[in-house]
Write an enzyme that holds these catalytic residues in place. Structure first.
Site, PDB file in Angstrom:
ATOM      1  N   GLY A 250       0.811  -1.209   0.000  1.00 19.49           N
ATOM      2  CA  GLY A 250       0.000   0.000   0.000  1.00 19.49           C
ATOM      3  C   GLY A 250       0.844   1.259   0.000  1.00 19.49           C
ATOM      4  O   GLY A 250       0.469   2.276  -0.610  1.00 19.49           O
ATOM      5  N   ASP A 251       1.993   1.212   0.653  1.00 17.39           N
ATOM      6  CA  ASP A 251       2.887   2.372   0.674  1.00 17.39           C
ATOM      7  C   ASP A 251       3.550   2.572  -0.681  1.00 17.39           C
ATOM      8  O   ASP A 251       3.732   3.706  -1.131  1.00 17.39           O
ATOM      9  CB  ASP A 251       3.955   2.185   1.757  1.00 17.39           C
ATOM     10  CG  ASP A 251       3.357   2.025   3.142  1.00 17.39           C
ATOM     11  OD1 ASP A 251       2.295   2.623   3.406  1.00 17.39           O
ATOM     12  OD2 ASP A 251       3.936   1.285   3.960  1.00 17.39           O
TER      13      ASP A 251
END
Length: 309
Positions: A250-251
């Protein structure tokens, strides 16, 4: 990063070290499983986003804190090698560096234990206007009124736009209906990143996340991602790839999207690049190890039959 180069992106939040352990499946309550130590690698959501954006060519500054221990020195050495501006990362004397124990199962999915520390987040006195000088966008990885509201005020004063990564797991258990101070922070956000699971958990408390003037990106893992802005919806499918470790995917997505956005890409193109970065990030153990370079991402999109929209 060159000393005379001004950062375009500022990431504010956590920096840590991750101890990664491979397990067949996470243990049940009062259970026990055999594990194999895989690696000790740098992590932290703010640091992960900063690394992902920097590898794609975006000049990036990091605002956070580490302890003055071996883990802190190891994290800073790794981030320095990435070419980040670390001039606003505080080293807390006498404090331990925040770290996580990450259990990765046979499908590459993770379970995570956060080993908290006073050095988890920057303090109010460490959030200074100088850190915001010259940046076009600020990305915040913690949905807490302190330090979130201070970051939002500094971003606004600097003329920068603001994004927030909203994770249900990081919200207090006693969050009041409507969000309380968190609602004030959300009102300052231009772009909100949220997973489909977190969105399902927080909307019954916070109300609809979509709002006039705010874009919302919902990530759906292998199903892709959706961006909602001003009543319009843009959806991009995901990629089917062999998965080693989903830590930091997600990052990587957020870092790639922000990098593309700052380069002037439209929503569909930015989502396309972000999905590719997230997929590639799962190829290696660790939240930062798999984050791609621009050349790697371009090659992946070409081979996968996907072109920028």
């Amino acid at each position: 990063m060159d000393a005379d180069a001004t950062a375009r992106l500022l990431c504010v939040g956590d920096i840590d070290m991750d101890l990664i352990v491979r397990v067949p499946a996470p243990p049940s309550r009062d259970g026990k499983v055999d594990g194999r130590r895989i690696a000790q690698t740098p992590g932290g959501m703010a640091a992960n986003v900063a690394v992902a954006a920097r590898r794609l060519g975006t000049r990036t500054r990091l605002l956070g804190a580490v302890g003055d221990d071996a883990l802190g020195r190891e994290a800073l050495a790794a981030l320095t090698s990435e070419g980040l501006d670390l001039s606003h990362v505080a080293t807390r004397h006498g404090e331990a560096t925040f770290f996580c124990v990450i259990l990765v199962d046979d499908e590459g999915e993770k379970s995570l234990v956060k080993v908290m520390s006073p050095a988890f987040l920057p303090r109010a006195d460490e959030i200074m206007a100088a850190a915001f000088a010259g940046v076009a966008h600020v990305h915040l990885t913690v949905a807490r009124a302190d330090p979130g509201l201070a970051v939002a005020a500094m971003a606004r004063a600097a003329g920068a736009t603001l994004s927030l990564d909203l994770e249900a797991a990081d919200l207090p258990a006693d969050l009041p209906q409507g969000g309380g101070a968190l609602a004030d922070l959300l009102a300052s956000v231009d772009l909100l990143f949220v997973s489909d699971r977190s969105r399902a958990a927080v909307e019954p408390v916070l109300g609809p996340l979509t709002s006039e003037g705010r874009a919302v990106i919902t990530t759906r893992g292998r199903q892709g991602a959706m961006l909602e802005r001003s009543g319009t919806r843009t959806q991009i499918p995901g990629h089917r790839v062999p998965v080693t470790d989903t830590s930091g995917a997600g990052d990587a997505f957020a870092g790639a999207f922000l990098s593309a956005m700052l380069d002037g890409a439209d929503d569909a193109t930015a989502l396309c690049r972000a999905n590719a970065a997230a997929a590639l990030s799962t190829r290696a153990y660790g939240a930062q190890a798999g984050a791609p370079t621009a050349a790697e991402m371009a090659a992946f999109l070409d081979v996968d039959g996907v072109r920028d929209a």
